[in-house]
Design an enzyme around this catalytic site. Structure first.
Site, PDB file in Angstrom:
ATOM      1  N   HIS A  16      -4.151   0.708  12.064  1.00  0.00           N
ATOM      2  CA  HIS A  16      -4.043   0.562  10.609  1.00  0.00           C
ATOM      3  C   HIS A  16      -2.981   1.561  10.127  1.00  0.00           C
ATOM      4  O   HIS A  16      -3.268   2.497   9.392  1.00  0.00           O
ATOM      5  CB  HIS A  16      -5.412   0.790   9.954  1.00  0.00           C
ATOM      6  N   GLU A  66     -10.800  -7.676   3.874  1.00  0.00           N
ATOM      7  CA  GLU A  66     -10.651  -6.749   2.750  1.00  0.00           C
ATOM      8  C   GLU A  66     -10.569  -7.569   1.474  1.00  0.00           C
ATOM      9  O   GLU A  66      -9.855  -8.564   1.415  1.00  0.00           O
ATOM     10  CB  GLU A  66      -9.353  -5.916   2.825  1.00  0.00           C
ATOM     11  N   ARG A  79     -16.139  -2.102   9.148  1.00  0.00           N
ATOM     12  CA  ARG A  79     -14.811  -2.213   9.759  1.00  0.00           C
ATOM     13  C   ARG A  79     -14.085  -0.890   9.566  1.00  0.00           C
ATOM     14  O   ARG A  79     -13.915  -0.442   8.419  1.00  0.00           O
ATOM     15  CB  ARG A  79     -14.046  -3.360   9.091  1.00  0.00           C
ATOM     16  N   GLU A  82      -2.479  -5.990   9.036  1.00  0.00           N
ATOM     17  CA  GLU A  82      -1.353  -6.331   8.167  1.00  0.00           C
ATOM     18  C   GLU A  82       0.016  -5.984   8.741  1.00  0.00           C
ATOM     19  O   GLU A  82       0.742  -5.138   8.195  1.00  0.00           O
ATOM     20  CB  GLU A  82      -1.522  -5.629   6.805  1.00  0.00           C
ATOM     21  N   TYR A 104      -6.037  -9.549  -2.199  1.00  0.00           N
ATOM     22  CA  TYR A 104      -6.160  -8.826  -3.473  1.00  0.00           C
ATOM     23  C   TYR A 104      -5.658  -9.664  -4.645  1.00  0.00           C
ATOM     24  O   TYR A 104      -6.289  -9.731  -5.685  1.00  0.00           O
ATOM     25  CB  TYR A 104      -5.389  -7.492  -3.408  1.00  0.00           C
ATOM     26  N   ASN A 125      -7.009 -10.226   4.340  1.00  0.00           N
ATOM     27  CA  ASN A 125      -7.101  -9.188   3.310  1.00  0.00           C
ATOM     28  C   ASN A 125      -6.492  -9.761   2.047  1.00  0.00           C
ATOM     29  O   ASN A 125      -5.296 -10.056   2.012  1.00  0.00           O
ATOM     30  CB  ASN A 125      -6.316  -7.936   3.706  1.00  0.00           C
TER      31      ASN A 125
HETATM   32  C1  GBH Z   1      -4.443  -3.184   2.014  1.00  0.00           C
HETATM   33  O1  GBH Z   1      -3.125  -3.514   1.896  1.00  0.00           O
HETATM   34  C2  GBH Z   1      -4.581  -2.163   3.083  1.00  0.00           C
HETATM   35  O2  GBH Z   1      -4.981  -2.742   4.300  1.00  0.00           O
HETATM   36  C3  GBH Z   1      -5.475  -1.012   2.714  1.00  0.00           C
HETATM   37  O3  GBH Z   1      -5.289   0.027   3.600  1.00  0.00           O
HETATM   38  C4  GBH Z   1      -5.202  -0.608   1.287  1.00  0.00           C
HETATM   39  O4  GBH Z   1      -5.862   0.567   0.918  1.00  0.00           O
HETATM   40  C5  GBH Z   1      -5.620  -1.744   0.397  1.00  0.00           C
HETATM   41  O5  GBH Z   1      -4.949  -2.893   0.753  1.00  0.00           O
HETATM   42  C6  GBH Z   1      -5.378  -1.498  -1.080  1.00  0.00           C
HETATM   43  O6  GBH Z   1      -4.023  -1.320  -1.332  1.00  0.00           O
HETATM   44  O7  GBH Z   1       3.830  -5.533  -5.003  1.00  0.00           O
HETATM   45  O8  GBH Z   1       2.403  -5.692  -6.940  1.00  0.00           O
HETATM   46  O9  GBH Z   1       3.147  -7.709  -5.835  1.00  0.00           O
HETATM   47  C7  GBH Z   1      -2.770  -4.239   0.748  1.00  0.00           C
HETATM   48  C8  GBH Z   1      -1.436  -4.893   0.884  1.00  0.00           C
HETATM   49  C9  GBH Z   1       0.562  -5.553  -0.044  1.00  0.00           C
HETATM   50  C10 GBH Z   1      -1.419  -5.891  -1.327  1.00  0.00           C
HETATM   51  C11 GBH Z   1       1.371  -5.627  -1.266  1.00  0.00           C
HETATM   52  C12 GBH Z   1      -0.589  -6.052  -2.574  1.00  0.00           C
HETATM   53  C13 GBH Z   1       1.688  -6.650  -3.303  1.00  0.00           C
HETATM   54  C14 GBH Z   1       1.336  -6.264  -4.694  1.00  0.00           C
HETATM   55  N1  GBH Z   1      -0.764  -5.087  -0.349  1.00  0.00           N
HETATM   56  N2  GBH Z   1       0.724  -6.441  -2.253  1.00  0.00           N
HETATM   57  S1  GBH Z   1       2.785  -6.306  -5.691  1.00  0.00           S
END
Ligand code: GBH
Length: 470
Positions: free
Chosen positions: A127, A373, A83, A172, A309, A307
């Site tokens: 993106h 992701e 991707r 996103e 995390y 995506n």
């Molecule tokens: C993705 O976004 C992106 O698509 C990518 O480009 C990027 O490199 C990757 O993640 C890693 O960052 O404020 O501590 O509560 C991630 C979007 C949005 C995930 C905010 C974490 C909040 C964490 N992020 N989110 S916090």
């Protein structure tokens, strides 16, 4: 990291897609090559204080020149899918106007290289690298940007559509709207609640218009990729079975409306939640929401890309000012919780991914899901030994293992998850954090551009090869 889910074998369904993801501004470099115009990230990364250590994407992983080597690497790692995103400012340096053929040529070469290696391309059209020329005309607060995006999407499809089947409109939209125009930690760095809410609507309109254009051009699979995550209370983090108290549950519901339902309800159900409409009206009015917009936004799409995390953690906190990334979140706190975190300080809670995939399947029946992701930044150390260099990133492998088990648990529970893409193939320009945060399964030495697969990459190759966890 605690292993909270299954242990032992976990076999994925036949045809499950294994791969890795990247994004144009984070890896390509070559910021001025072949007629590329400036994007909002070129401008933002030059704004003092915006990006850690003043890093920019000028060179990044130099992927623009090293794409053939990188495809070879993907092939060695046994990836079935890749991707990547197309940089709008390479295709239309001014955002509108004539297509720049030399910019298009790069993606043409990349797609051919992937085909020769037997790797399936998943193309993301946006993106976050908006042409600066469009930002100068209001960016995503301007309705016209949505129409420019649909034109650009059609132009890319016209060139690559004979070889690319998997199309993603936006990556996103929530992050772009609320971190770009609300909290200002991402480009274009604006801090304006009304602007962020208007931008969010225009992103959705852009998605709908582009989905229409792609469909008319014959695209067989259209996806929207979202940063949706479960919104949990501290009590639920401590004990997933816990019942949150009423005020905390209300806070979580409000934030969920902003983070997930604001985006997915219009796209998949054709409606905005009442809570969102109330917040939008209070900050920005509703004149930017035109009569037919929801019909345009609610296009049939094949997949929602997730995506993931970490979960979002909230609790009720009377008197708290609104979090600028969540207009309308007055009285809600976003506390840190007592669980292991990654180098980004993001909490590691794999069960939240299972729970969330099941919830999406339930609330939006018919939408296929793909984890587009998932991954983690840790402080990697390159060690010499056995005559070669290594990155022993057991923490990353443990993160990926536990989250794949979470995906497997969701599949067992009936969620329709089609694949899993690691973020990211390479260490890269991690937005506001610059190069200091490494998400790659392949280490990049930015001084020499040498690539070195980390232990997690070798582990992932085995997992993908046997379609599951041993
Ligand atoms: C993705 O976004 C992106 O698509 C990518 O480009 C990027 O490199 C990757 O993640 C890693 O960052 O404020 O501590 O509560 C991630 C979007 C949005 C995930 C905010 C974490 C909040 C964490 N992020 N989110 S916090």
């Amino acid at each position: 990291l605690p292993s909270l889910l299954t242990e032992g074998r976990a076999v994925f369904p036949d045809g499950f897609v294994w791969g890795a993801a990247t994004a144009s501004y984070q890896i390509e470099g070559a910021a001025r090559d072949d007629g590329r115009g400036p994007s909002v990230w070129d401008t933002f990364s030059r704004t003092p204080g915006a990006v850690a250590q003043g890093h920019t994407g000028d060179v990044a992983c130099d992927h623009y020149h090293r794409y053939a080597e990188d495809v070879r690497l993907m092939s060695e790692l046994g990836l079935a899918a890749y991707r990547f995103s197309v940089a709008w400012p390479r295709i239309r340096p001014d955002g509108s106007g004539p297509v720049n053929p030399r910019g298009m040529d790069f993606y043409d070469r990349l797609v051919d290289e992937l085909a020769a290696a037997g790797i399936t391309p998943y193309v993301t059209l946006y993106h976050w690298d908006l042409p600066q020329a469009l930002e100068d005309r209001g960016g995503w607060t301007a309705r016209d940007t949505a129409y420019r995006f649909a034109d650009y999407a059609a132009a890319v499809h016209a060139r690559l559509g004979d070889r690319v089947r998997h199309w993603t409109t936006l990556n996103e939209p929530w992050v772009q709207a609320f971190l770009g125009y609300g909290s200002g930690v991402h480009a274009p760095g604006r801090r304006d609640a009304a602007a962020s809410l208007v931008a969010a609507h225009h992103f959705l309109l852009a998605h709908g218009l582009a989905a229409q254009a792609l469909r008319e051009a014959g695209a067989p699979e259209i996806m929207l990729v979202v940063n949706t995550a479960p919104v949990l209370t501290p009590a639920q983090i401590a004990d997933p079975a816990a019942e949150p108290d009423e005020a905390d549950a209300e806070a979580a519901d409000r934030v969920d409306c902003l983070l997930t339902r604001q985006i997915l309800d219009p796209v998949l159900l054709g409606t905005y939640p009442a809570t969102v409409l109330e917040i939008v009206e209070r900050h920005a009015g509703l004149s930017h929401v035109h009569d037919d917009d929801l019909r345009t936004i609610h296009q049939p799409i094949e997949l929602v890309g997730v995506n993931y995390y970490s979960p979002c953690v909230v609790r009720s906190s009377p008197g708290e000012p609104a979090n600028p990334a969540y207009p309308g979140s007055e009285g809600i706190a976003f506390p840190a919780v007592e669980v292991p975190v990654t180098a980004m300080d993001w909490p590691v809670v794999p069960e939240a991914l299972s729970r969330h995939l099941l919830r999406l399947s339930h609330d939006y029946p018919g939408a296929g899901l793909m984890v587009t992701e998932n991954g983690a930044a840790f402080d990697d150390v390159v060690t010499a030994g056995e005559g070669a260099e290594h990155v022993h990133d057991d923490d990353r492998t443990a993160y990926l293992d536990s989250h794949l088990r979470a995906v497997h648990a969701a599949l067992e529970g009936g969620a329709d998850v089609r694949g899993y893409l690691v973020w990211s193939l390479l260490d890269n320009f991690e937005w506001a954090e610059g190069y200091a945060r490494r998400f790659g399964i392949v280490h990049v030495d930015f001084a020499t551009q040498r690539r070195l697969p980390k232990d997690s990459a070798l582990w992932f190759r085995e997992v993908a090869g046997r379609n599951g966890l041993a």
